[in-house]
Scaffold this active site. Structure first.
Site, PDB file in Angstrom:
ATOM      1  CG  ASP A 235      -1.821   1.197   1.286  1.00  0.00           C
ATOM      2  OD1 ASP A 235      -2.916   1.106   0.713  1.00  0.00           O
ATOM      3  OD2 ASP A 235      -1.441   2.245   1.861  1.00  0.00           O
TER       4      ASP A 235
ATOM      5  CE1 TYR B 191       0.854   7.853   2.455  1.00  0.00           C
ATOM      6  CE2 TYR B 191       1.247   5.573   1.868  1.00  0.00           C
ATOM      7  CZ  TYR B 191       0.446   6.542   2.449  1.00  0.00           C
ATOM      8  OH  TYR B 191      -0.734   6.171   3.050  1.00  0.00           O
TER       9      TYR B 191
HETATM   10  N1  LIG Z   1      -5.201   6.346   3.651  1.00  0.00           N
HETATM   11  C1  LIG Z   1      -4.654   7.066   4.599  1.00  0.00           C
HETATM   12  O1  LIG Z   1      -4.998   8.228   4.820  1.00  0.00           O
HETATM   13  C2  LIG Z   1      -3.578   6.446   5.458  1.00  0.00           C
HETATM   14  C3  LIG Z   1      -3.164   7.087   6.631  1.00  0.00           C
HETATM   15  C4  LIG Z   1      -2.202   6.467   7.418  1.00  0.00           C
HETATM   16  C5  LIG Z   1      -1.667   5.248   7.048  1.00  0.00           C
HETATM   17  N2  LIG Z   1      -2.059   4.647   5.876  1.00  0.00           N
HETATM   18  C6  LIG Z   1      -1.481   3.361   5.422  1.00  0.00           C
HETATM   19  O2  LIG Z   1      -1.457   2.437   6.508  1.00  0.00           O
HETATM   20  C7  LIG Z   1      -0.105   2.003   6.744  1.00  0.00           C
HETATM   21  C8  LIG Z   1       0.119   1.688   8.216  1.00  0.00           C
HETATM   22  O3  LIG Z   1      -0.174   2.783   9.043  1.00  0.00           O
HETATM   23  P1  LIG Z   1       0.938   3.621   9.829  1.00  0.00           P
HETATM   24  O4  LIG Z   1       2.206   3.570   9.072  1.00  0.00           O
HETATM   25  O5  LIG Z   1       0.350   4.953  10.122  1.00  0.00           O
HETATM   26  O6  LIG Z   1       1.062   2.934  11.252  1.00  0.00           O
HETATM   27  P2  LIG Z   1       1.146   1.482  11.922  1.00  0.00           P
HETATM   28  O7  LIG Z   1       1.348   0.430  10.915  1.00  0.00           O
HETATM   29  O8  LIG Z   1      -0.009   1.411  12.852  1.00  0.00           O
HETATM   30  O9  LIG Z   1       2.461   1.646  12.815  1.00  0.00           O
HETATM   31  C9  LIG Z   1       3.696   1.898  12.239  1.00  0.00           C
HETATM   32  C10 LIG Z   1       4.649   2.348  13.337  1.00  0.00           C
HETATM   33  O10 LIG Z   1       4.783   1.324  14.312  1.00  0.00           O
HETATM   34  C11 LIG Z   1       6.121   0.820  14.327  1.00  0.00           C
HETATM   35  N3  LIG Z   1       6.011  -0.646  14.364  1.00  0.00           N
HETATM   36  C12 LIG Z   1       5.581  -1.455  13.359  1.00  0.00           C
HETATM   37  N4  LIG Z   1       5.532  -2.737  13.767  1.00  0.00           N
HETATM   38  C13 LIG Z   1       5.927  -2.733  15.066  1.00  0.00           C
HETATM   39  C14 LIG Z   1       6.083  -3.771  16.027  1.00  0.00           C
HETATM   40  N5  LIG Z   1       5.815  -5.021  15.746  1.00  0.00           N
HETATM   41  N6  LIG Z   1       6.537  -3.415  17.265  1.00  0.00           N
HETATM   42  C15 LIG Z   1       6.814  -2.134  17.575  1.00  0.00           C
HETATM   43  N7  LIG Z   1       6.673  -1.108  16.690  1.00  0.00           N
HETATM   44  C16 LIG Z   1       6.227  -1.412  15.443  1.00  0.00           C
HETATM   45  C17 LIG Z   1       6.783   1.332  13.061  1.00  0.00           C
HETATM   46  O11 LIG Z   1       8.157   1.605  13.268  1.00  0.00           O
HETATM   47  P3  LIG Z   1       9.303   0.843  12.390  1.00  0.00           P
HETATM   48  O12 LIG Z   1       9.037   1.187  10.952  1.00  0.00           O
HETATM   49  O13 LIG Z   1      10.566   1.437  12.906  1.00  0.00           O
HETATM   50  O14 LIG Z   1       9.146  -0.611  12.687  1.00  0.00           O
HETATM   51  C18 LIG Z   1       6.024   2.644  12.834  1.00  0.00           C
HETATM   52  O15 LIG Z   1       6.556   3.678  13.628  1.00  0.00           O
HETATM   53  C19 LIG Z   1       0.716   3.186   6.203  1.00  0.00           C
HETATM   54  O16 LIG Z   1       2.076   2.864   6.012  1.00  0.00           O
HETATM   55  C20 LIG Z   1      -0.048   3.508   4.947  1.00  0.00           C
HETATM   56  O17 LIG Z   1       0.259   2.579   3.921  1.00  0.00           O
HETATM   57  C21 LIG Z   1      -3.021   5.232   5.087  1.00  0.00           C
END
Ligand SMILES: NC(=O)c1ccc[n+]([C@@H]2O[C@H](COP(=O)([O-])OP(=O)(O)OC[C@H]3O[C@@H](n4cnc5c(N)ncnc54)[C@H](OP(=O)(O)O)[C@@H]3O)[C@@H](O)[C@H]2O)c1
Length: 268
Positions: free
Chosen positions: A44, A49
């Site tokens: 995704d 990004y």
């Molecule tokens: N459509 C939209 O408006 C929208 C908005 C937000 C997000 N998204 C999509 O959703 C995806 C995921 O959301 P997100 O990136 O906001 O947050 P998330 O997946 O909820 O969390 C990511 C964060 O948590 C850390 N992390 C990941 N796995 C971990 C684990 N097992 N233990 C401890 N820490 C962990 C990561 O750090 P490290 O990388 O250092 O592991 C990062 O800081 C995005 O990348 C994007 O593709 C879409």
């Protein structure tokens, strides 16, 4: 074989997807290569990004057949009045022949209706196999559905135990759209929730794995991001256990309407 759900287009979509928001150039390439090696088959990204080039290159270099990987990108807000060009530009950066899913990133009031018509036209060409929306509330979906020729395949929204979005999820599913849960770890803010450590330990899992598994069992498509090889593997290892109904109930009770990203609820 990754666990899949079926979109209203008939396409299979791997239930666990790999997100790349905030993965910088280079870092994103390595993370996507690692994710594909680990077994993820769903990526995704989004124009905003700034890493579509890395995503496309990592997919091509992986040697995995294109047909085995589900790829999503998104139309950014300021591009909504020129969706066709924005799509062409995203495809050029990705370097892919077709896309699996193209989303309107956010329901910008003035431009979203025309943007959906343009996405329908792109969909008709077959260059994207499905189209959908993100951050849409019921009133945005009511408006869209009142004139749409093609129903969105998904609504991608922030969703985790601390923001359970039950009404919106029911709305989407009753209209044949799957819910994609973004920020499933509350953007990383809840991976150390001490109140969940005993429950996670009971399953021999981390809190992050427990929270991700909850979302999978709720029937969501779950999009998790990490750039760490160890955490990429940890987040993928959630298909070998089941959260028991009583524990699902405890997790269901954690909702506190915590938003870590956008709040579209006030967008007219
Ligand atoms: N459509 C939209 O408006 C929208 C908005 C937000 C997000 N998204 C999509 O959703 C995806 C995921 O959301 P997100 O990136 O906001 O947050 P998330 O997946 O909820 O969390 C990511 C964060 O948590 C850390 N992390 C990941 N796995 C971990 C684990 N097992 N233990 C401890 N820490 C962990 C990561 O750090 P490290 O990388 O250092 O592991 C990062 O800081 C995005 O990348 C994007 O593709 C879409």
């Amino acid at each position: 074989m990754a666990q899949t759900l079926t979109l209203n287009t008939g396409q299979k979509i791997p239930q666990l997807g790999f997100g790349v928001w905030k993965a910088s150039e280079g870092e994103c390439y390595k993370a996507v290569r690692t994710a594909l090696d680990t077994g993820y088959r769903h990526i995704d990204t989004a124009r905003i990004y700034g890493n579509e080039v890395d995503v496309g290159k990592a997919i091509r270099d992986s040697g995995i057949d294109r047909s085995e990987i589900f790829v999503t990108t998104k139309l950014w807000n300021s591009d909504q009045a020129k969706a066709q060009k924005a799509f062409d530009d995203s495809m050029a950066r990705l370097g892919l022949d077709y896309l699996d899913l193209y989303l309107i990133h956010f329901p910008v009031t003035k431009t979203r209706a025309q943007a959906w018509k343009d996405l329908e036209a792109i969909h008709k060409t077959g260059r994207t196999r499905a189209i959908g929306v993100s951050n849409y509330m019921p009133r945005h979906l009511d408006e869209l559905l009142s004139s749409a020729a093609v129903k969105p395949a998904v609504n991608q929204i922030e969703l985790h135990p601390y923001l359970s979005q039950n009404e919106l999820k029911t709305y989407c599913e009753s209209h044949g759209m799957l819910v994609e849960a973004y920020s499933p770890l509350a953007h990383g803010q809840k991976v150390a929730d001490v109140s969940l450590k005993p429950m996670a330990a009971k399953y021999g899992k981390t809190v992050a794995q427990l929270i991700l598994r909850w979302s999978v069992q709720k029937g969501n498509i779950v999009l998790v991001k990490s750039v760490s090889p160890q955490r990429i593997a940890e987040n993928f290892a959630i298909f070998d256990f089941n959260v028991e109904p009583a524990d699902m109930g405890v997790l269901d009770g954690l909702n506190e309407n915590l938003r870590t990203c956008w709040d579209p609820s006030q967008t007219p």
